[in-house]
Design an enzyme around this catalytic site. Structure first.
Site, short mmCIF file in Angstrom:
data_model
loop_
_atom_site.label_atom_id
_atom_site.label_comp_id
_atom_site.label_asym_id
_atom_site.label_seq_id
_atom_site.Cartn_x
_atom_site.Cartn_y
_atom_site.Cartn_z
N LYS A 1 43.60 42.07 50.39
CA LYS A 1 44.57 42.22 51.47
C LYS A 1 44.48 41.04 52.41
O LYS A 1 43.42 40.48 52.62
CB LYS A 1 44.27 43.51 52.24
CG LYS A 1 45.15 44.67 51.85
CD LYS A 1 46.56 44.51 52.35
CE LYS A 1 47.45 45.55 51.73
NZ LYS A 1 48.73 45.08 51.27
N TYR B 1 46.97 47.84 43.42
CA TYR B 1 46.43 48.28 42.14
C TYR B 1 47.42 49.31 41.59
O TYR B 1 47.85 50.19 42.34
CB TYR B 1 45.11 49.04 42.30
CG TYR B 1 43.89 48.21 42.60
CD1 TYR B 1 42.81 48.20 41.72
CD2 TYR B 1 43.79 47.49 43.78
CE1 TYR B 1 41.67 47.48 42.00
CE2 TYR B 1 42.65 46.76 44.07
CZ TYR B 1 41.59 46.76 43.18
OH TYR B 1 40.46 46.04 43.47
N HIS C 1 33.24 45.68 49.45
CA HIS C 1 34.11 44.89 50.35
C HIS C 1 33.91 45.34 51.80
O HIS C 1 34.86 45.65 52.49
CB HIS C 1 35.56 45.09 49.97
CG HIS C 1 35.93 44.59 48.61
ND1 HIS C 1 36.23 43.27 48.35
CD2 HIS C 1 36.05 45.24 47.43
CE1 HIS C 1 36.54 43.12 47.08
NE2 HIS C 1 36.44 44.30 46.48
N ASP D 1 40.61 44.17 59.60
CA ASP D 1 40.27 44.25 58.18
C ASP D 1 40.95 45.46 57.56
O ASP D 1 41.18 46.47 58.23
CB ASP D 1 38.74 44.35 58.00
CG ASP D 1 38.35 44.19 56.53
OD1 ASP D 1 39.09 43.51 55.78
OD2 ASP D 1 37.31 44.72 56.14
N LYS D 2 41.26 45.33 56.26
CA LYS D 2 41.94 46.36 55.46
C LYS D 2 43.35 46.66 55.97
O LYS D 2 43.77 47.81 56.07
CB LYS D 2 41.12 47.67 55.41
CG LYS D 2 39.68 47.51 54.97
CD LYS D 2 39.52 46.88 53.60
CE LYS D 2 38.05 46.78 53.24
NZ LYS D 2 37.68 45.43 52.76
N ASP E 1 35.62 40.06 56.28
CA ASP E 1 36.31 38.81 56.62
C ASP E 1 35.52 37.97 57.61
O ASP E 1 35.20 38.42 58.71
CB ASP E 1 37.70 39.13 57.19
CG ASP E 1 38.61 39.67 56.11
OD1 ASP E 1 39.17 38.86 55.39
OD2 ASP E 1 38.67 40.91 55.97
N TYR F 1 47.34 40.30 42.90
CA TYR F 1 46.52 40.80 43.99
C TYR F 1 45.16 40.10 44.06
O TYR F 1 44.44 40.05 43.09
CB TYR F 1 46.28 42.30 43.84
CG TYR F 1 45.45 42.82 44.99
CD1 TYR F 1 45.88 42.66 46.29
CD2 TYR F 1 44.22 43.43 44.77
CE1 TYR F 1 45.12 43.10 47.36
CE2 TYR F 1 43.46 43.89 45.83
CZ TYR F 1 43.91 43.71 47.12
OH TYR F 1 43.16 44.14 48.16
N TYR G 1 29.31 40.47 46.62
CA TYR G 1 30.49 40.94 45.92
C TYR G 1 31.71 40.07 46.26
O TYR G 1 31.90 39.66 47.40
CB TYR G 1 30.77 42.41 46.24
CG TYR G 1 31.71 42.99 45.21
CD1 TYR G 1 31.34 43.04 43.87
CD2 TYR G 1 32.99 43.38 45.56
CE1 TYR G 1 32.21 43.49 42.91
CE2 TYR G 1 33.87 43.84 44.61
CZ TYR G 1 33.47 43.88 43.28
OH TYR G 1 34.34 44.33 42.32
N ASP H 1 38.03 35.96 53.37
CA ASP H 1 37.05 36.84 52.74
C ASP H 1 36.44 36.04 51.60
O ASP H 1 37.11 35.75 50.61
CB ASP H 1 37.79 38.09 52.22
CG ASP H 1 36.87 39.03 51.45
OD1 ASP H 1 35.73 38.64 51.15
OD2 ASP H 1 37.32 40.15 51.14
N GLY I 1 44.49 19.27 52.67
CA GLY I 1 44.89 18.94 54.03
C GLY I 1 45.27 20.12 54.90
O GLY I 1 45.31 20.00 56.10
N ARG J 1 41.78 49.78 48.20
CA ARG J 1 42.47 49.03 47.15
C ARG J 1 43.80 48.45 47.64
O ARG J 1 44.73 48.27 46.85
CB ARG J 1 42.67 49.91 45.91
CG ARG J 1 41.35 50.34 45.29
CD ARG J 1 41.47 51.25 44.11
NE ARG J 1 40.14 51.66 43.67
CZ ARG J 1 39.35 50.95 42.87
NH1 ARG J 1 39.77 49.82 42.38
NH2 ARG J 1 38.16 51.39 42.55
C1 F6R Z 1 39.13 44.90 49.35
C2 F6R Z 1 39.43 46.32 49.51
C3 F6R Z 1 38.73 47.33 48.68
C4 F6R Z 1 38.83 47.11 47.19
C5 F6R Z 1 38.12 48.23 46.41
C6 F6R Z 1 38.11 47.99 44.91
O1 F6R Z 1 39.39 44.18 50.51
O2 F6R Z 1 40.23 46.64 50.30
O3 F6R Z 1 39.18 48.61 49.04
O4 F6R Z 1 40.18 47.02 46.81
O5 F6R Z 1 36.78 48.32 46.83
O6 F6R Z 1 37.53 46.75 44.68
P1 F6R Z 1 37.18 46.17 43.24
O7 F6R Z 1 38.43 46.22 42.41
O8 F6R Z 1 36.71 44.79 43.54
O9 F6R Z 1 36.11 47.05 42.67
MG MG Z 2 38.97 42.14 54.29
MG MG Z 3 38.32 41.92 51.09
#
Ligand code: F6R
Ligand code: MG
Ligand code: MG
Length: 370
Positions: free
Chosen positions: A233, A349, A20, A133-134, A55, A230, A92, A13, A105, A267
């Site tokens: 993910k 978080y 995200h 993803d996620k 990703d 963190y 972002y 990512d 390497g 998150r």
């Molecule tokens: C990232 C993800 C999102 C973020 C959420 C908060 O892969 O899973 O759910 O954790 O959008 O993101 P921030 O802290 O960057 O605002």
């Molecule tokens: Mg992702």
């Molecule tokens: Mg991400």
């Protein structure tokens, strides 16, 4: 003897549009340009660039074997190019998975997720690459167990003489960085005793017992452990070979018709259903999810990638998607409560230490009642 070919799936990512959610087309183009040049120079035989959610996915074939610095260096270069686009466009979380500025390497341990499978190409070599993803690598535990060890999923375990003796699972402990080989069906309960703990014990490889053929590989990087904090993910990838003495493509996919609950939604701190989707739905907008999975079908032909077929682009998976929607509605109604929210030790978080610190004077010790 046929030349050995390695299929390398490396993802990271390195930034996305409007949160995200989804990789920008210019990032795909930047990565494609790097890999096209490498193909022309003969470093790789073939490649395909795609994404699932935020990703960026690099699918490459070559003859250099797993963990090769040329291939990992190339992936690193492609991710850097895509991250540069992300910075220029102020996308972002630009470059978020590139944990070290200096490449040394091998991308393992730096951030990107890696699944590599070296094979002696069979007469016809059908392969599926999975990209999620996620969620986390342990999300593949349940379906891979069902594919390679559950006769109620995989008819071939019972009726195909070539796979009747079963498979061997390599289970990786991400905390101890050690792995153990366990046989199915003989040690099925031991396998389940471990892999039910999806955040720690991960099915990393699966071999056919009769001849040790490597049938499946999962990326096991845990970004949170690598970085010590963190950083996103560790959305996983997997490679599964199919047919002719291995589970049929349809037996492999069947395990994903049940949208099981996985960790990693919003998150990185919530459970949600893993929704199998076609590539056009590989973006995650509802509560940054729900967790999403695409499956690409290939034939490897002298290292060339024939495909992909967008395998979940089938009405037969509509019901799995509908169930995933219902599960998403249901579990979302728990809001900040477990078991929607992960346990305190797994949340990416948390405000809990701050809250406890602030309230510590206000907690009043209670005598235990008789
Ligand atoms: C990232 C993800 C999102 C973020 C959420 C908060 O892969 O899973 O759910 O954790 O959008 O993101 P921030 O802290 O960057 O605002
Ligand atoms: Mg992702
Ligand atoms: Mg991400």
């Amino acid at each position: 003897m046929a030349e050995r070919v390695t299929l390398s799936v490396i993802k990271a990512d390195v930034g996305s549009i409007a949160g995200h959610h989804v990789v920008h087309p210019d990032q795909l183009a930047a990565a494609t340009k790097i890999l096209a040049e490498a193909k022309q120079k003969g470093i790789i035989i073939d490649f395909y660039v795609t994404h699932v959610g935020d990703d960026l996915q690099l699918i490459m074939t070559h003859t250099k074997g797993p963990d090769h610095p040329d291939i990992h260096g190339l992936a690193w270069e492609a991710f850097q190019a895509a991250a540069k686009v992300a910075r220029e466009l102020k996308l972002y979380a630009a470059g978020q998975d590139l944990l070290s500025e200096a490449f040394s390497g091998n991308v393992r341990g730096l951030g990107p997720g890696v699944a590599e499978l070296e094979m002696e190409e069979r007469t016809s070599e059908p392969v599926i690459t999975f990209h999620a993803d996620k969620t986390e690598p342990g999300a593949f535990n349940l379906p891979l167990f069902r594919v390679f060890a559950d006769p109620f999923n995989t008819a071939g375990l019972v009726i195909d003489p070539k796979m009747h003796s079963g498979f061997v699972f390599e289970v990786y402990d991400v905390v101890e960085s050690s792995s153990v080989l366990l046989k199915a069906p003989e040690e099925m309960y031991d396998i389940l005793a471990l892999i039910g703990t999806t955040g720690r014990y991960i099915v990393r490889r699966v071999y056919r017992k009769s001849d040790n053929l490597l049938a499946a590989v999962v990326s096991v990087e845990r970004l949170s452990l690598i970085a010590g904090r963190y950083v996103g993910k560790d959305d996983p990838v997997a490679i599964v070979r199919a047919q002719h003495g291995l589970p049929a493509v349809g037996e492999v996919l069947e395990a994903f018709a049940f949208p099981h609950l996985v960790a990693g939604w919003m998150r990185g701190s919530h459970y949600g259903p893993l929704m199998p989707v076609p590539m056009r739905y590989a973006k995650v907008t509802r509560f940054d999810g729900p967790p999403r999975l695409i499956a690409l079908g290939w034939n490897i032909s002298r290292g060339k990638l024939i495909g992909p077929v967008d395998l979940f682009d089938d009405v037969a998976f509509d019901e799995a998607r509908r169930q995933a929607q219902i599960i998403a509605d249901y579990i979302r109604r728990h809001g900040p409560f477990m078991p929607h929210r992960l346990g305190p030790e797994e949340m990416e978080y948390t405000t809990l230490p701050d809250v406890l610190e602030r309230l510590k004077e206000r907690f009043v010790k209670q005598e235990a009642r008789k």
